[in-house]
Write a protein that holds these residues in place. Structure first.
Motif, PDB file in Angstrom:
ATOM      1  N   LEU A 204       0.858  -1.185   0.000  1.00 19.51           N
ATOM      2  CA  LEU A 204       0.000   0.000   0.000  1.00 19.51           C
ATOM      3  C   LEU A 204       0.893   1.233   0.000  1.00 19.51           C
ATOM      4  O   LEU A 204       1.686   1.439   0.920  1.00 19.51           O
ATOM      5  CB  LEU A 204      -0.910   0.005   1.229  1.00 19.51           C
ATOM      6  CG  LEU A 204      -1.844   1.218   1.372  1.00 19.51           C
ATOM      7  CD1 LEU A 204      -2.794   1.317   0.180  1.00 19.51           C
ATOM      8  CD2 LEU A 204      -2.637   1.143   2.678  1.00 19.51           C
ATOM      9  N   VAL A 205       0.778   2.041  -1.051  1.00 14.95           N
ATOM     10  CA  VAL A 205       1.576   3.251  -1.186  1.00 14.95           C
ATOM     11  C   VAL A 205       0.680   4.449  -0.869  1.00 14.95           C
ATOM     12  O   VAL A 205      -0.366   4.624  -1.491  1.00 14.95           O
ATOM     13  CB  VAL A 205       2.146   3.399  -2.609  1.00 14.95           C
ATOM     14  CG1 VAL A 205       3.048   4.635  -2.692  1.00 14.95           C
ATOM     15  CG2 VAL A 205       2.925   2.149  -3.008  1.00 14.95           C
ATOM     16  N   THR A 206       1.087   5.252   0.094  1.00 12.87           N
ATOM     17  CA  THR A 206       0.307   6.427   0.467  1.00 12.87           C
ATOM     18  C   THR A 206       1.125   7.687   0.189  1.00 12.87           C
ATOM     19  O   THR A 206       2.355   7.669   0.218  1.00 12.87           O
ATOM     20  CB  THR A 206      -0.085   6.399   1.955  1.00 12.87           C
ATOM     21  OG1 THR A 206       1.097   6.378   2.762  1.00 12.87           O
ATOM     22  CG2 THR A 206      -0.922   5.163   2.259  1.00 12.87           C
ATOM     23  N   GLY A 207       0.419   8.764  -0.060  1.00 13.17           N
ATOM     24  CA  GLY A 207       1.083  10.036  -0.332  1.00 13.17           C
ATOM     25  C   GLY A 207       0.125  10.977  -1.024  1.00 13.17           C
ATOM     26  O   GLY A 207      -0.882  10.550  -1.597  1.00 13.17           O
ATOM     27  N   GLU A 208       0.429  12.248  -0.970  1.00 16.64           N
ATOM     28  CA  GLU A 208      -0.443  13.243  -1.574  1.00 16.64           C
ATOM     29  C   GLU A 208      -0.435  13.125  -3.091  1.00 16.64           C
ATOM     30  O   GLU A 208       0.464  12.517  -3.681  1.00 16.64           O
ATOM     31  CB  GLU A 208       0.002  14.641  -1.145  1.00 16.64           C
ATOM     32  CG  GLU A 208      -0.117  14.889   0.344  1.00 16.64           C
ATOM     33  CD  GLU A 208       0.405  16.258   0.742  1.00 16.64           C
ATOM     34  OE1 GLU A 208       0.704  17.072  -0.168  1.00 16.64           O
ATOM     35  OE2 GLU A 208       0.531  16.513   1.948  1.00 16.64           O
ATOM     36  N   SER A 209      -1.432  13.705  -3.735  1.00 17.60           N
ATOM     37  CA  SER A 209      -1.507  13.702  -5.192  1.00 17.60           C
ATOM     38  C   SER A 209      -0.249  14.344  -5.780  1.00 17.60           C
ATOM     39  O   SER A 209       0.194  15.399  -5.317  1.00 17.60           O
ATOM     40  CB  SER A 209      -2.740  14.476  -5.667  1.00 17.60           C
ATOM     41  OG  SER A 209      -3.925  13.830  -5.243  1.00 17.60           O
ATOM     42  N   GLY A 210       0.304  13.678  -6.778  1.00 13.31           N
ATOM     43  CA  GLY A 210       1.473  14.220  -7.450  1.00 13.31           C
ATOM     44  C   GLY A 210       2.787  13.939  -6.777  1.00 13.31           C
ATOM     45  O   GLY A 210       3.831  14.445  -7.199  1.00 13.31           O
ATOM     46  N   SER A 211       2.800  13.105  -5.720  1.00 20.13           N
ATOM     47  CA  SER A 211       4.038  12.856  -4.984  1.00 20.13           C
ATOM     48  C   SER A 211       4.861  11.713  -5.559  1.00 20.13           C
ATOM     49  O   SER A 211       5.972  11.451  -5.092  1.00 20.13           O
ATOM     50  CB  SER A 211       3.733  12.582  -3.503  1.00 20.13           C
ATOM     51  OG  SER A 211       2.844  11.481  -3.362  1.00 20.13           O
ATOM     52  N   ALA A 317      -2.580   2.241  -4.195  1.00 23.90           N
ATOM     53  CA  ALA A 317      -2.147   3.582  -3.790  1.00 23.90           C
ATOM     54  C   ALA A 317      -3.358   4.459  -3.519  1.00 23.90           C
ATOM     55  O   ALA A 317      -4.434   4.256  -4.088  1.00 23.90           O
ATOM     56  CB  ALA A 317      -1.274   4.213  -4.874  1.00 23.90           C
ATOM     57  N   THR A 318      -3.172   5.423  -2.634  1.00 18.72           N
ATOM     58  CA  THR A 318      -4.228   6.388  -2.344  1.00 18.72           C
ATOM     59  C   THR A 318      -3.625   7.654  -1.760  1.00 18.72           C
ATOM     60  O   THR A 318      -2.572   7.611  -1.114  1.00 18.72           O
ATOM     61  CB  THR A 318      -5.249   5.813  -1.349  1.00 18.72           C
ATOM     62  OG1 THR A 318      -6.288   6.774  -1.124  1.00 18.72           O
ATOM     63  CG2 THR A 318      -4.599   5.477  -0.019  1.00 18.72           C
ATOM     64  N   HIS A 319      -4.297   8.783  -2.030  1.00 16.26           N
ATOM     65  CA  HIS A 319      -3.910  10.038  -1.371  1.00 16.26           C
ATOM     66  C   HIS A 319      -4.818  10.312  -0.179  1.00 16.26           C
ATOM     67  O   HIS A 319      -4.622  11.286   0.547  1.00 16.26           O
ATOM     68  CB  HIS A 319      -4.008  11.210  -2.361  1.00 16.26           C
ATOM     69  CG  HIS A 319      -5.416  11.578  -2.715  1.00 16.26           C
ATOM     70  ND1 HIS A 319      -6.149  10.885  -3.646  1.00 16.26           N
ATOM     71  CD2 HIS A 319      -6.236  12.552  -2.235  1.00 16.26           C
ATOM     72  CE1 HIS A 319      -7.359  11.433  -3.735  1.00 16.26           C
ATOM     73  NE2 HIS A 319      -7.436  12.438  -2.886  1.00 16.26           N
ATOM     74  N   GLN A 320      -5.808   9.439   0.029  1.00 12.59           N
ATOM     75  CA  GLN A 320      -6.768   9.657   1.109  1.00 12.59           C
ATOM     76  C   GLN A 320      -6.299   9.023   2.414  1.00 12.59           C
ATOM     77  O   GLN A 320      -5.448   8.127   2.425  1.00 12.59           O
ATOM     78  CB  GLN A 320      -8.131   9.076   0.712  1.00 12.59           C
ATOM     79  CG  GLN A 320      -8.721   9.705  -0.540  1.00 12.59           C
ATOM     80  CD  GLN A 320     -10.156   9.278  -0.752  1.00 12.59           C
ATOM     81  OE1 GLN A 320     -10.994   9.453   0.118  1.00 12.59           O
ATOM     82  NE2 GLN A 320     -10.442   8.722  -1.917  1.00 12.59           N
TER      83      GLN A 320
END
Length: 504
Positions: A204-211, A317-320
């Protein structure tokens, strides 16, 4: 029409496709290191090997002579050993301490034809991982083997991570060449990716949009050296039927317009990596379908009751904030824990200030290439101008800014003035903590006129000011004032509802 109607014909197509897929997938061994089965009953060995193969475990070595076990373990790496309790020459109880003395990382299972409590207790005391009775269902035996494989992979991964904590250099830096960075946190992420890439566990990859979540997913695939393709799909905006058809495919006649059978992305990513972006946008029904794929490692195309094995490694992946979505009841907890076999958290660009010059220079070169012209950049001046900006769009936003500024720039030099013409934000806005470590509030932090606002008004003014400074980005505004993005979103929605009611 063939006997049995369209449904029978559709199932026949799936069965044929499954047989072909088995032939293709036979080249790939799972798990990476083989399982060693030791039993003097060769018929049982053949039968159990077939059962394991049907469950997706096809990397198995069978041995009927217990005297050869230690020699076999010395020649190659195994991930688990299952030995029969009662064998001629060397019994299972004798093998356990010998194996663990030379190979302490190996889980050793003891399989017996009888349910003997005393023997089971003794084997566990000697260090056996598990004790399983042959007469139990094959599912129990297979589950025991799978559990042992998972334990081996976790032990190996933990050992690798401990080594990499003190290792400066990457094993394969060229596989991360697409990600431009000199940031220490990103280097730590790269080390972690190298440690986990070879396992089959979901990531699971997390991070803000565009990161850079997809770039990291591609790096995970490259480092894993899986033979299949990297297949990416954005889950946002897909309804339940589209999710099922996109992932699992369909048979001919499965629905109106399905004139031909079509393979889904799970099949396309066979022996490779399936990247599911924006996983937080999945509906509850689609979450249930994905959970089954992760739990059972199998799926059925639309229009068929015949299941196929999945050999695709899942990277989501998610930015949420999935924890907040779980608390709100919109994201399944069991799916969350299935997805996070491993977790990779990407830092936002504002936490990687040292990467700004490197990225600016790269995007300037890209802009020059697109425009077919020579372009020099005042990288230091541009970085100084943008250094305090929050970059809610992260690296993607920086790229668009550089490309826009390059198009407007006159001559062969690109400097800060070209960026001022395209900036839609205040570049001086920072996300620095406003309150010191001792908790004292600076005297100049707030300014009041002769009239004091009430708490509701103060809250509204604070959120509005944060949104203004963040250029309308709710995530950045929330961080500026220390609340959740959901709180800002709820405020904006209430304001819109209020405006709508006034208009009506």
């Amino acid at each position: 029409m063939p006997r049995g109607g369209p449904r029978r014909e559709a199932d026949r197509e799936v069965a044929t496709g499954e047989a072909q897929a088995e032939r293709v997938g036979a080249k790939r061994t799972s798990p990476r290191y083989p399982v060693l089965l030791v039993d003097d009953e060769e018929s049982w060995l053949r039968s159990f090997q077939s059962a394991l193969r049907a469950s997706g475990i096809n990397n198995v070595v069978a041995l009927s002579d217990s005297r050869q076990v230690l020699e076999m373990l010395g020649k190659r790496q195994f991930c688990a050993v299952a030995v029969d309790l009662m064998m001629p020459h060397v019994a299972g109880e004798e093998l356990i301490p010998r194996i663990l003395a030379e190979h302490p990382e190996l889980p050793v299972l003891v399989i017996s034809g009888l349910s003997e409590i005393k023997a089971a207790v003794n084997c566990i005391r000697l260090g056996a991982f598990d004790f399983i009775v042959k007469t139990e269902s094959r599912n129990t035996l297979i589950a025991g083997i799978k559990h042992a494989i998972e334990i081996f992979e976790l032990r190996r991964e933990n050992s690798t991570l401990r080594q990499r904590l003190f290792q400066e250099e990457l094993d394969s830096p060229e596989l991360f060449a697409d990600i431009l960075t000199v940031d220490k946190t990103m280097r730590t992420v790269f080390h972690y990716v190298e440690a986990i890439a070879e396992t089959a566990w979901p990531v699971l990859v997390t991070g803000e949009s565009g990161s850079g979540k997809e770039l990291i997913a591609r790096a995970i695939h490259r480092v894993s050296r899986r033979q299949g393709k990297f297949v990416a799909v954005n889950m946002a905006g897909l309804d339940d039927n589209m999710v099922a058809d996109t992932l699992f495919g369909h048979t001919r006649g499965a629905f109106t317009g399905a004139a031909q059978a079509r393979a889904g992305l799970v099949e396309t990513a066979r022996d490779g990596t399936l990247f599911l972006d924006e996983i937080g946008d999945l509906s509850p029904q689609s979450q249930k379908k994905l959970l089954r794929l992760l739990q059972e490692e199998e799926y059925a195309p639309l229009g068929s009751d015949v299941s196929r094995k999945s050999t695709a490694r899942i990277v989501a992946a998610t930015h949420q904030d999935l924890t907040a979505l779980q608390e709100a009841g919109t994201f399944r907890r069991d799916l969350y824990f299935r997805l996070r076999g491993h977790m990779v958290a990407l830092p936002p660009l504002r936490e990687r200030p040292g990467d700004l010059p490197l990225l600016i220079e790269h995007f300037v070169d890209e802009a020059a290439g697109e425009g077919g012209r020579s372009l020099r950049a005042d990288v230091a001046g541009i970085a100084a101008l943008l250094g305090g900006y929050a970059f809610p769009g992260n690296v993607r936003e920086l790229r668009h800014l550089v490309l826009d500024a390059a198009r407007l720039a006159e001559g062969a030099t690109l400097g800060p003035e070209a960026f001022r013409a395209v900036l839609r934000f205040d570049p001086t806005v920072r996300l620095d903590a406003a309150t010191p470590a001792d908790g004292a509030v600076p005297a100049d932090l707030l300014g009041f006129g002769p009239r004091l606002p009430n708490l509701k008004q103060a809250r509204e003014l604070l959120i509005e000011e944060a949104l203004r400074r963040a250029g309308g980005n709710q995530s950045v505004a929330a961080r500026l004032i220390g609340v959740t993005r959901q709180a800002v979103s709820k405020y904006r929605q209430s304001r819109q509802d209020g405006d709508a009611s006034q208009d009506s």
